[in-house]
Design a protein around this motif. Sequence first.
Motif, PDB file in Angstrom:
ATOM      1  N   UNK A   1       0.839  -1.201   0.000  1.00 27.97           N
ATOM      2  CA  UNK A   1       0.000   0.000   0.000  1.00 27.97           C
ATOM      3  C   UNK A   1       0.873   1.250   0.000  1.00 27.97           C
ATOM      4  N   UNK A   2       1.895   1.278   0.823  1.00 29.78           N
ATOM      5  CA  UNK A   2       2.810   2.421   0.864  1.00 29.78           C
ATOM      6  C   UNK A   2       3.473   2.616  -0.495  1.00 29.78           C
ATOM      7  N   UNK A   3       3.859   1.526  -1.130  1.00 29.70           N
ATOM      8  CA  UNK A   3       4.495   1.614  -2.448  1.00 29.70           C
ATOM      9  C   UNK A   3       3.542   2.206  -3.485  1.00 29.70           C
ATOM     10  N   UNK A   4       2.269   1.853  -3.422  1.00 36.21           N
ATOM     11  CA  UNK A   4       1.283   2.363  -4.378  1.00 36.21           C
ATOM     12  C   UNK A   4       1.011   3.844  -4.172  1.00 36.21           C
ATOM     13  N   UNK A   5       1.060   4.309  -2.952  1.00 33.62           N
ATOM     14  CA  UNK A   5       0.745   5.701  -2.639  1.00 33.62           C
ATOM     15  C   UNK A   5       1.950   6.626  -2.727  1.00 33.62           C
ATOM     16  N   UNK A   6       3.136   6.065  -2.856  1.00 35.19           N
ATOM     17  CA  UNK A   6       4.370   6.834  -2.750  1.00 35.19           C
ATOM     18  C   UNK A   6       4.489   7.983  -3.751  1.00 35.19           C
ATOM     19  N   UNK A   7       4.018   7.846  -4.947  1.00 35.35           N
ATOM     20  CA  UNK A   7       4.146   8.911  -5.929  1.00 35.35           C
ATOM     21  C   UNK A   7       3.247  10.102  -5.670  1.00 35.35           C
ATOM     22  N   UNK A   8       2.144   9.887  -4.962  1.00 32.85           N
ATOM     23  CA  UNK A   8       1.171  10.952  -4.743  1.00 32.85           C
ATOM     24  C   UNK A   8       1.279  11.605  -3.368  1.00 32.85           C
ATOM     25  N   UNK A   9       1.866  10.898  -2.407  1.00 32.89           N
ATOM     26  CA  UNK A   9       1.925  11.379  -1.025  1.00 32.89           C
ATOM     27  C   UNK A   9       3.316  11.120  -0.456  1.00 32.89           C
TER      28      UNK A   9
END
Length: 58
Positions: free
Chosen positions: A22-30
């Motif tokens: 989940x952290x990897x998926x959100x990393x580009x936006x947040x």
Amino acid sequence: MDATLPCDCVIDASDMLADTSLADQLEGEFDVYAIGDCATPLNIGNAISTGNLTARNC
């Protein structure tokens, strides 16, 4: 097996594997910091201390 447990119990039957998906998926936006059991499954003390240290250094 059936069991009756008091309502103030917490049962954690998760496996002790790091999961930062989940952290990897959100990393580009947040700004995302994987801490505690998400990054390194150990114990509650580790989760609290890594959360505390990360919050102080953001």
